[in-house]
Design a protein around this motif. Structure first.
Motif, mmCIF file in Angstrom:
data_model
loop_
_atom_site.group_PDB
_atom_site.id
_atom_site.type_symbol
_atom_site.label_atom_id
_atom_site.label_comp_id
_atom_site.label_asym_id
_atom_site.label_seq_id
_atom_site.Cartn_x
_atom_site.Cartn_y
_atom_site.Cartn_z
ATOM 1 N N ARG A 57 16.074 43.403 14.301
ATOM 2 C CA ARG A 57 15.953 42.705 15.575
ATOM 3 C C ARG A 57 16.845 41.465 15.631
ATOM 4 O O ARG A 57 17.073 40.896 16.698
ATOM 5 N N ALA A 58 17.329 41.045 14.474
ATOM 6 C CA ALA A 58 18.118 39.809 14.411
ATOM 7 C C ALA A 58 19.322 39.904 15.337
ATOM 8 O O ALA A 58 20.001 40.927 15.393
ATOM 9 N N LYS A 59 19.575 38.815 16.051
ATOM 10 C CA LYS A 59 20.663 38.825 17.020
ATOM 11 C C LYS A 59 21.991 38.386 16.416
ATOM 12 O O LYS A 59 23.011 38.388 17.094
ATOM 13 N N ALA A 60 21.932 37.988 15.136
ATOM 14 C CA ALA A 60 23.115 37.387 14.531
ATOM 15 C C ALA A 60 24.242 38.397 14.355
ATOM 16 O O ALA A 60 24.027 39.521 13.915
ATOM 17 N N ASP A 61 25.472 37.953 14.700
ATOM 18 C CA ASP A 61 26.661 38.701 14.313
ATOM 19 C C ASP A 61 27.116 38.190 12.952
ATOM 20 O O ASP A 61 27.636 38.941 12.137
ATOM 21 N N ILE A 62 26.934 36.888 12.791
ATOM 22 C CA ILE A 62 27.348 36.228 11.546
ATOM 23 C C ILE A 62 26.198 35.349 11.066
ATOM 24 O O ILE A 62 25.499 34.741 11.889
ATOM 25 N N VAL A 63 26.003 35.323 9.753
ATOM 26 C CA VAL A 63 25.047 34.373 9.177
ATOM 27 C C VAL A 63 25.848 33.424 8.313
ATOM 28 O O VAL A 63 26.572 33.855 7.401
ATOM 29 N N LEU A 64 25.756 32.142 8.610
ATOM 30 C CA LEU A 64 26.616 31.158 7.982
ATOM 31 C C LEU A 64 25.761 30.060 7.350
ATOM 32 O O LEU A 64 24.896 29.496 8.035
ATOM 33 N N GLY A 65 25.931 29.840 6.049
ATOM 34 C CA GLY A 65 25.200 28.756 5.424
ATOM 35 C C GLY A 65 24.244 29.186 4.327
ATOM 36 O O GLY A 65 23.420 28.403 3.889
ATOM 37 N N LEU A 66 24.316 30.430 3.885
ATOM 38 C CA LEU A 66 23.566 30.825 2.685
ATOM 39 C C LEU A 66 24.336 30.264 1.497
ATOM 40 O O LEU A 66 25.541 30.034 1.575
ATOM 41 N N ASP A 67 23.633 30.039 0.365
ATOM 42 C CA ASP A 67 24.402 29.611 -0.795
ATOM 43 C C ASP A 67 24.293 30.636 -1.916
ATOM 44 O O ASP A 67 23.592 31.642 -1.798
ATOM 45 N N THR A 68 25.007 30.356 -2.994
ATOM 46 C CA THR A 68 25.112 31.333 -4.073
ATOM 47 C C THR A 68 23.760 31.758 -4.621
ATOM 48 O O THR A 68 23.602 32.875 -5.090
#
Lengths: 238, 529, 331
Positions: free
Chosen positions: C75-86
């Protein structure tokens, strides 16, 4: 010899909102006086000044010849019976009456006997252990009267104490107070709205309006024989 | 009887709202937990016993200290109804709970920390280097800072519900202070104490930032920390749900032991004024000292907060769209949640009183049981609802109603405690008269209860409003783009090195809460001279 | 009539996805889109380039971001997910929501190198002990000196159960001490003033002067130099080396169907994005910048050695290592 029990000397009291009370008054010892007047006329203020719940801006309050203007309510030779909340709800009749003898409820054997006697005197023998919630309205006021008996103060202030009891019961209670006051030569001030009660109880009546005493004399004269215009309007509406 | 049944209906509606908020969150966690229920059992390992032990220890100690000091303080303030600064002091007492925990913790440390005021004067007093208060003492001090003012205000409100004629009677009979306490004050205090203590206990159980920040290390771990971890790092709804249940059970256990006693005010309709008290000189001096010490304890950290906030560039902050938006959001959220909370609290108080008068055991459900919602962390409520809504729709669209409802429900116990004493004594005084006159339902609220309750209602609203400004937990998952409040902005600025901005925003937050309190005081005065 | 009505209706339905293609939805954390964060200038620059609408949707931090993805799933609307870390990459991969990006990321450079078919690095920083020069004349020169130093000189840490830097130090200790990490923690314990729930709280305490040291980033001093013109706070260089945090972005399956997603990832590796990073996110840019970094960044501690435990190993051992920390510190 008759002494002056209550003397209000050039009293002035002002309250925010424009209320101004003035009085200059002497009530002899043993007198029974009715206070009448519309709501807000100053009846309760007069009682509060005598009892010490109010302090005048100027003037003196003398009780039995002693200046008590600054004295605490407890130091004054007066007891008061309120219309409501005369009793503590969590204390039984015995304890409520006993407070009149000892405000810390430390009662000797003699005191305890006196409390029992006072309760019997007001017709509550056998109901000593009842809580206020288990007593009728009239019985609750009887407990308060017993407490006043035990306090032994020479002056009694009554602020419409029986107004909520109904006419018959009210008359009965007024009669009881009259009887006790007579027996002990107490000075009594009674606030009432009922002219019949005033006529039956008090030989003298003060009529207040707008914070001042506007009529003062024998009750029958003030209320029936020669009522001032303002008293007539209050009593009869015209 | 119509009115009494009406009061039950309203009370049931309020219970339903609380049940809906809690139940929805529970359903969300439970349904998600079904996918991987192992975590629920894993949660109860050997270490958890220690965690529960510490949780209970710090919460009980904090509550005992806070309420144990608040009771004599409320009595001292009750003895002295008029002194310069009294009203301001009581308003300031409403501030700590409106502040985000981190702001309040830093304020407390400004006094007791290693770089605080005490650290500066301690060596001069020959005390060597001030070690700070990290560990259990620090947790207790911070919790007292948070809860002493709250408990004092609630207990003072209860004391003011005792009939004025009882104080007059006490004065006339010449009762000493001990007797006034025993005959007039203790009965009302006794009735209010269990509720207030429960409220404080719940706040101490769920305080999380303070416990971690001042606790000194993971030895000071509470259930709340475990719940937070389960929800965030592990994302284990089953485990989080099981831990929440443990927290609710722990609190319920304490609630069951804290006995309540009904207080009956008699049937007075008298609106007489309370006489001025004249405590003996020794009392007056002791009271003055005690009030001054408590005022210093609460005001000094607030002053430190104000001092560090004063560095902020308010001109720039006021010009920023994000600040203005967050302020408007906080005001709107606080007002809406506050209104719902006050309505729910009134309905609960009314239903509780009706049942208590019938000596029905179910009265407790409307009283303290409804307060249990407080020990469900805001983050768990938010996450549960997010999980639930996500099954049907885009949770983002439901963020605002969920945040409002959760804030309202969390503020209800506070409003309830403010309202209950005055409401109950009003009912005691008027029930028979109203029955006789046939005044019931809405007419009764309009003519009888309403005018009497204006002051406590206004005060309850200000409380609920201030509280709803400060909650952060709910938005953890819903995302802050849905709802950005002042406390959220404060934390964001802190997270962005902008300490001065954060301090300035905290100061604005404090002013908003203070203004709400002042406004409610004024409203109450003008409606009820 | 029946044949006419559906036509405008159909037109609306067809128009909707066409309109949606002009929008790029990016999930990120709060700090990124804050007024002074990198978000606003990046949005402006990218929208000018693509003529589209860039929409940020935020969670409070990287961990919450991942949780949100886990819950929303498809259901997530994200095209991009930005800001996860290692530390979060392994879990993120496991959601099955991400797709290989297929973008050329050869110009992206991080210490030790980071290459992944699903995630592209956009900035990085090293964890470091930041100290107050007014209170500490001789900061520790190594993790060993930190562990064994004077317990009267306190440090504020973050909790690994609730914060990324907290977990970072657990991994750092593990990388340096290995099986002896538990003993090292027990030794460090007396130096720890307190363990804050997150970086903001810890750093707040530190700047209030509660302790002379805090666990933060090598880049922290740059903020104080550039924004406050203050040299007071410095990072301590540790001889063993520093643990690295790399922030990454990834493309979802949904994003793979939106041409703007790849366009953004390419944009992300270039100057339009990278120039903004240092002085808004206070991290080192991983991609190409058009202008040199502020000298304050050049003056920062440059770790000679970088630690980074593979995401899969972190995911597999995190609970055991945090429990080891709990056992040593909780006593």
């Amino acid at each position: 010899m008759t002494t002056t029990a209550i003397r209000l000397e050039n009293i002035v009291l002002e309250r925010p909102g424009g209320f101004r009370f003035v009085a200059d008054l002497a009530i002899p010892s043993g007198a029974r006086v009715a206070l009448m007047g519309a709501s807000g006329s100053g009846k309760s203020t007069l009682l509060d000044l005598v009892a010490g719940f109010e302090t005048p801006d100027s003037g003196r309050v003398c009780l039995i010849g002693v200046d008590m203007t600054a004295a605490s309510p407890a130091a004054r030779p007066v007891a008061m019976l309120f219309q409501q909340d005369n009793l503590f709800g969590h204390l039984d009749a015995f304890a409520n009456a006993g407070l009149g003898r000892s405000p810390g409820l430390r009662l000797s054997a003699t005191d305890r006997a006196d409390v029992m006697a006072a309760l019997a005197r007001v017709g509550l023998a056998g109901k000593e252990k009842r809580l206020p919630a288990q007593l009728s309205g009239g019985e609750r006021q009887r407990v308060a009267i017993a407490r006043i008996l035990l306090g032994g103060k020479p002056a009694l202030l009554l602020d419409e104490p029986f107004a909520s009891l109904g006419p018959a019961l009210g008359r009965e209670m007024t009669a009881l107070v009259a009887e006790i006051a007579a027996a002990r030569a107490m000075t009594v001030l009674l606030v009432t709205h009922d002219p019949d009660e005033a006529l039956g109880f008090a030989e003298r009546t003060l009529f207040l309006d707008g914070g001042r005493i506007v009529a003062d004399g024998p009750t029958r004269e003030v209320l029936v024989d020669a009522p001032a215009d303002i008293v007539r309007r209050y009593l009869h509406g015209h | 009887m119509a009115r009494r049944d009406g009061s039950l209906t309203a009370g049931n509606a309020a219970l339903a709202l609380i049940g809906l908020v809690a139940g929805g969150a529970a359903a969300g966690l439970f349904l998600a937990g079904l996918a991987d229920p192992a975590g629920a059992i894993d949660a109860f390992d050997a270490r958890l016993a220690g965690v529960i032990g510490f949780t209970a220890l710090q919460a009980l100690l904090s509550t005992t200290l806070s309420v144990g000091l608040a009771a004599p303080l409320a009595l001292a303030l009750n003895r002295h109804a008029e002194f310069p600064g009294r009203a301001l002091l009581l308003r300031l007492f409403a501030l700590p709970m409106a502040l985000p925990a981190i702001v309040a913790a830093l304020a407390v440390l400004a006094l007791f920390g290693r770089a605080g005021l005490l650290a500066a004067i301690w060596p001069a007093m020959g005390g060597g280097e001030w070690p700070g208060v990290y560990g259990l003492p620090g947790i207790l001090i911070a919790h007292v800072f948070f809860n002493l003012p709250l408990a004092t205000r609630l207990l003072l409100a209860a004391l003011s519900s005792a009939p004025a004629n009882h104080y007059r009677l006490a004065a006339q009979l010449g009762m000493g202070e001990a007797s006034v306490f025993r005959f007039v004050e203790w009965p009302v205090l006794r009735a209010a104490l269990p509720g207030v203590a429960m409220l404080v206990l719940m706040l101490c159980l769920t305080s999380f930032t303070i416990v971690l920040l001042i606790g000194g290390g993971p030895a000071a771990t509470t259930l709340e920390v475990e719940i937070y971890q389960a929800l965030r790092f592990d994302f284990d709804p089953a485990r989080a749900g099981a831990l929440v249940l443990a927290q609710v059970a722990l609190t319920g256990l304490v609630a069951a032991f804290a006995g309540a006693r009904e207080y009956r005010a008699g049937n007075s309709a008298a609106m007489s004024r309370r006489p001025a008290r004249r405590p003996p000189a020794a009392f007056a001096i002791a009271d003055a000292g005690f009030i001054a010490a408590a005022a210093l304890f609460v005001i000094a950290p607030l002053a430190a907060m104000a001092a560090s906030g004063a560095h902020a560039d308010f001109g720039r902050l006021a010009g920023e769209a994000s600040v203005r938006r967050a302020l408007a959001t906080s005001l709107g959220l606080g007002a809406l949640a506050g209104l719902i909370a006050v309505a729910a609290a009134l309905a609960l108080a009314s239903a509780r009183k009706t049942l208590a008068d019938r000596a029905a055991p179910s009265a407790a459900v409307y009283g303290r049981a409804a307060m249990l919602i407080l020990v469900v962390p805001g983050a768990a409520l938010g996450a549960g609802w997010f999980l639930l809504v996500n099954r049907f729709a885009d949770p983002g669209q439901f963020a605002i109603p969920v945040v409002v409802a959760v804030n309202a429900v969390m503020a209800t116990p506070f409003a309830f405690n403010v309202l209950r004493p005055v409401h109950d004594s009003g009912r005691d005084r008027h029930d028979r008269l109203c029955a006789g006159l046939g005044i019931a339902g809405w007419n009764r609220y309009r003519l009888v209860d309403g005018p009497m309750l204006v002051r406590p209602l206004a005060s309850a609203f200000a409380f609920a409003f201030a509280l709803s400004l400060g909650d952060l937990g709910v938005i953890a998952l819903f995302g802050s783009d849905a709802i950005q409040t002042l406390p959220w902005l404060t934390l964001t600025r802190m997270g962005d090195y902008r300490v001065d901005d954060a301090a300035g925003l905290a100061l604005i937050l404090g002013f908003v809460a203070l203004a709400a309190m002042a406004l409610s005081d004024r409203l109450a005065r003008s409606e009820n001279p | 009539m029946r044949s006419v009505l559906p036509i405008p209706f159909l037109a609306v339905v067809l128009a909707a996805p066409a309109g949606a293609a002009e929008t790029l939805t990016i999930y990120t954390y709060d700090g990124f889109t804050a007024e002074w964060g990198p978000g606003p200038p990046i949005e402006k620059a990218f929208e000018a380039e693509c003529g589209c609408d860039l929409v940020f949707s935020t969670a409070v931090d990287g961990v919450a971001l991942l949780n949100r993805l886990k819950i929303e799933g498809e259901r997530a609307k994200a095209d991009i997910v930005l800001g996860l870390d290692t530390g979060l990459i392994a879990d993120a991969r496991e959601t099955g929501l991400f797709t290989p990006h297929g973008v050329d990321d050869t110009m992206v450079k991080t210490p030790g190198g980071f290459a992944d078919d699903m995630f592209i690095a956009f900035d990085y920083g090293h964890f470091a002990v930041v100290y107050d020069t007014q209170k500490l004349a001789a900061p520790p020169k190594s993790l060993k000196e930190l562990v064994e130093g004077d317990p009267a000189e306190k440090i504020i840490l973050e909790d690994p159960r609730t914060s990324t830097p907290g977990l970072g130090l657990v991994l750092w200790m593990k990388a340096v001490y290995g099986d002896k990490a538990g003993e090292a923690w027990a030794r460090l314990k007396d130096r720890v003033l307190t363990v804050a729930p997150g970086w903001s709280e810890a750093y707040g305490l530190f700047t209030k002067g509660e302790a002379p040291m805090v666990l933060s980033y090598t880049t922290s001093p740059a903020y104080h130099v550039i924004a406050e013109k203050s040299e007071r706070y410095k990072a301590a260089a540790f001889t063993e080396g520093h643990y690295l945090q790399v922030e990454v972005a990834g493309m979802t399956g949904k994003g793979a169907e939106n041409p703007l997603a790849r366009q953004f990832l390419t944009f992300m590796t270039g100057p339009g994005f990278q120039d903004v990073i240092p002085e808004t996110n206070w991290m080192f840019p991983a991609g190409k910048t058009a202008k040199p970094l502020d000298p304050a960044f050049e003056a920062l501690v440059k770790p000679e050695k970088t630690f980074l435990i593979a995401p899969e190993d972190v995911a597999a051992n995190r609970k055991a290592w945090v429990d080891e920390w709990l056992a040593a510190m909780g006593r």
